[in-house]
Design an enzyme around this catalytic site. Structure first.
Site, PDB file in Angstrom:
ATOM      1  N   SER A 398     -20.152 -11.545  50.690  1.00  0.00           N
ATOM      2  CA  SER A 398     -19.873 -12.942  50.383  1.00  0.00           C
ATOM      3  C   SER A 398     -20.789 -13.466  49.282  1.00  0.00           C
ATOM      4  O   SER A 398     -20.873 -12.892  48.197  1.00  0.00           O
ATOM      5  CB  SER A 398     -19.985 -13.779  51.668  1.00  0.00           C
ATOM      6  OG  SER A 398     -19.523 -15.090  51.454  1.00  0.00           O
ATOM      7  N   ASP A 473      -8.724 -13.163  54.099  1.00  0.00           N
ATOM      8  CA  ASP A 473      -9.919 -13.968  53.846  1.00  0.00           C
ATOM      9  C   ASP A 473      -9.568 -15.451  53.773  1.00  0.00           C
ATOM     10  O   ASP A 473      -8.691 -15.857  53.008  1.00  0.00           O
ATOM     11  CB  ASP A 473     -10.577 -13.520  52.543  1.00  0.00           C
ATOM     12  CG  ASP A 473     -12.037 -13.918  52.477  1.00  0.00           C
ATOM     13  OD1 ASP A 473     -12.336 -15.092  52.729  1.00  0.00           O
ATOM     14  OD2 ASP A 473     -12.862 -13.044  52.177  1.00  0.00           O
ATOM     15  N   HIS A 550     -17.646   9.598  23.327  1.00  0.00           N
ATOM     16  CA  HIS A 550     -18.235   8.320  22.927  1.00  0.00           C
ATOM     17  C   HIS A 550     -19.414   7.870  23.795  1.00  0.00           C
ATOM     18  O   HIS A 550     -20.066   6.880  23.464  1.00  0.00           O
ATOM     19  CB  HIS A 550     -17.165   7.212  22.961  1.00  0.00           C
ATOM     20  CG  HIS A 550     -16.036   7.441  22.018  1.00  0.00           C
ATOM     21  ND1 HIS A 550     -14.919   8.166  22.367  1.00  0.00           N
ATOM     22  CD2 HIS A 550     -15.859   7.054  20.724  1.00  0.00           C
ATOM     23  CE1 HIS A 550     -14.077   8.198  21.353  1.00  0.00           C
ATOM     24  NE2 HIS A 550     -14.623   7.534  20.338  1.00  0.00           N
TER      25      HIS A 550
END
Length: 601
Positions: A398, A473, A550
């Site tokens: 949270s 949630d 890269h």
């Protein structure tokens, strides 16, 4: 020699003998009186220590392997150890101490209620005309009398403690530890659970030698934070504009330091902590007695004292015990009963800590103080506990995502970051619970004083990241729990992927990831994944070949010369690797089997 001289000599000898015999008789009596006075002075000093000493909650049970002899020689580095039978129960205060403690605790609760209601009470008294001098003077007399009575109760409590051999033993160990923090004294003190304000500091933020020599480290004003950009860029910051902004700034400050901070971190409210005290004591006892946890006090750069608990699993046969999980709790979470249990059950070494103003930690939980606390926790893990940054995992639940992402940004060598039920930015969630007419005030207050910019900080970290989204949630959704697309964990994922893989997360990739996020079940997720025929081996080969050519630093330009279908496949593959769904509400504990290490190439 004349007869007179001989007589005087005899009298002198007799006088000296008489004086010697008198001194011999007075010597033992004088020494006894001095010893009696010294004993009385020590007793009075012990009584004063009992009056001013901290409250003792529990004496922990001692493990068989750790049992000490019944007595240890009392040297500057060791104190007498109590018998092992005294470790079997909660500390039992005598009746006088128990009743006095109840009275003082009740007075503390009334004081807290009066403090929070003081603005309303002050307004009421002003309207009724009770704030005149003739009314205030008698009231001050009543208040003074009440303070004297409470002081008397505190003295009675000290007498009750003084008559209790368990408390006298505890206060002796505490005083010895403050004088000399030897390992033996600390071991003895760790067997007691008491008011953490009296616990000696175990680690100082300036303790690492690199901090003393570095000019770029934290100062007493705090560690570095990412500051928000001005709301009106390009506006000249003249004196007139500053004067115009002053009322709004004052209002924002008052809102943040009164209502805002307590709404954002309800765990810092004293009344809630008082109600949770039995649960917190029980959780701490479990960590110490069953998990062999070690408590420590850390001093942050802002002067706040941070309460921590460390469980060491490096001596076990499980390989994950060599990794340390630093746990960052939610806005009403404490390490005693918080998300620390998940990595513990999974077999990891764990370091839990409480937010400033929570339980044993001092201060208030503003973003600067939070970051300062997290900084000293990480320093403690590296320089005192002996973990390398590559062996540290940051785990947050949270609102703990703010300190977790700050640590990841500031310590880029940490092994991984796991964010459970976290969000990208506080502003949308704050606007959700406040009236629409307050939109400007809320936005300005959050940006200036409560700026939890998790996504911005997370994008500065280059290591492995795992996001856990709760499909039901009810806290970090901006509409209703059933609307999974309003979960701010989605925005955290999208911002992270758009920063790391901007070519892949172009229009096609962004659209297909949104479709995947909208799926409310594993079956729907798998259906979207198979519809676009995602070839995981091909995705891995593309990413690995780009990394080999890269390097690992983000952002990557992979997908620049790729077809739309290829970008969709890569976008879905990356989204699935960075976010896992957990079908539960916000406060449901995460099972140990769901605690998995993030994906990395």
């Amino acid at each position: 020699m004349s007869q007179l001289a001989r007589r005087r000599s005899r009298y002198g000898l007799t006088s000296r003998a008489h004086n010697t015999s008198e001194a011999g008789r007075a010597g033992p009596a004088g020494g006894l009186a001095a010893g009696r006075a010294a004993a009385q002075a020590r007793a009075m000093a012990k009584l004063l220590s009992c009056v001013l000493g901290p409250r003792l909650y529990k004496i922990y049970r001692e493990r068989d392997s750790e049992r000490a002899p019944a007595s240890v020689p009392e040297t500057p580095t060791a104190v007498t150890a109590p018998h092992s039978s005294s470790w079997d129960t909660y500390y039992q205060p005598r009746a006088l101490e128990k009743h006095a403690d109840s009275i003082l605790a009740l007075a503390s609760v009334f004081w807290s209620i009066s403090y929070y209601s003081s603005p309303l009470a002050f307004f009421y008294l002003y309207r009724k005309g009770y704030l005149s001098l003739s009314k205030v003077v008698p009231f001050s007399h009543y208040a003074g009398t009440l303070l004297l009575l409470l002081a008397g109760v505190a003295c009675l409590r000290g007498i009750g403690r003084w008559t209790n051999p368990q408390y006298r033993q505890f206060i002796t160990i505490l005083e010895a530890t403050h004088r000399n923090q030897s390992s033996e004294n600390k071991r003895q003190l760790a067997k007691y659970n008491f008011d953490f304000r009296s616990w000696p500091v175990d680690f100082h933020w300036e303790e690492p030698s690199s901090r003393k020599e570095s000019r770029g480290g934290p100062s007493r004003r705090g560690v570095a934070l990412l500051r928000p950009e001005p709301l009106h860029r390009g506006t000249a910051d003249t004196l007139l504009n500053r004067v115009k902004k002053l009322p709004c700034q004052i209002t924002s400050y008052l809102v943040a330091h009164t209502l805002g901070r307590r709404m954002l971190y309800p765990g810092s409210v004293y009344l809630l902590q008082k109600a949770l005290m039995p649960v917190l004591l029980q959780g701490q006892a479990r960590l110490v007695e069953e998990c062999n946890g070690r408590r420590a006090k850390l001093l942050a750069c802002d002067g706040n004292e941070i309460d921590t608990m460390f469980v060491d699993r490096r001596g076990t046969a499980e390989p994950q015990g060599q990794k340390l999980v630093i746990c960052c709790e939610g806005n009403a979470g404490f390490y005693e009963v918080g998300c620390i249990s998940t990595p513990l059950e999974a077999g990891y070494s764990v370091l839990g800590w409480n937010h400033p103003g929570f339980a044993g930690s001092t201060g208030v939980p503003f973003p600067q103080n939070e970051a300062n606390a997290m900084d000293v926790v990480v320093q403690f893990a590296i320089h005192r506990l002996g973990f390398q940054p590559q062996d540290i995992i940051i785990y947050a639940w949270s609102i703990g995502g703010f300190t977790a992402t700050w640590a990841a940004m500031s310590y880029p060598d940490v092994s991984a970051v796991i964010l459970d039920a976290s969000f990208d930015d506080l502003v949308p969630l704050a606007l959700k619970v406040m009236p629409d007419s307050w939109r400007g005030l809320v936005t300005r207050t959050v940006r200036q004083h409560l700026n939890l910019n998790n996504a911005e900080q997370l994008c500065r970290y280059l290591g492995p990241v795992l996001l856990i989204r709760r499909t039901k949630d009810e806290i970090i959704t901006t509409t209703v729990p059933e609307d999974i697309m309003s979960n701010r964990g989605n925005d955290l994922l999208l911002k992270l992927l758009q920063h790391r893989y901007p070519r892949v997360m172009a229009e096609e990739g962004l659209q297909v990831v949104r479709q995947w996020l909208e799926a409310s079940s594993q079956l729907e997720e798998a259906s979207i994944y198979s519809r676009w025929e995602v070839e995981e081996d091909w995705c891995l080969s593309v990413l690995r070949s780009y990394q080999a050519e890269h390097g690992p630093d983000f952002p990557w330009s992979v997908g620049e010369d790729m077809s739309a279908d290829g970008r969709r496949q890569l976008a879905l593959f990356l989204a699935r690797k960075h976010l896992h769904n957990f079908e539960a509400t916000h406060c449901t504990p995460l099972p140990a089997q769901n605690f998995q290490m993030p994906w990395h190439l």
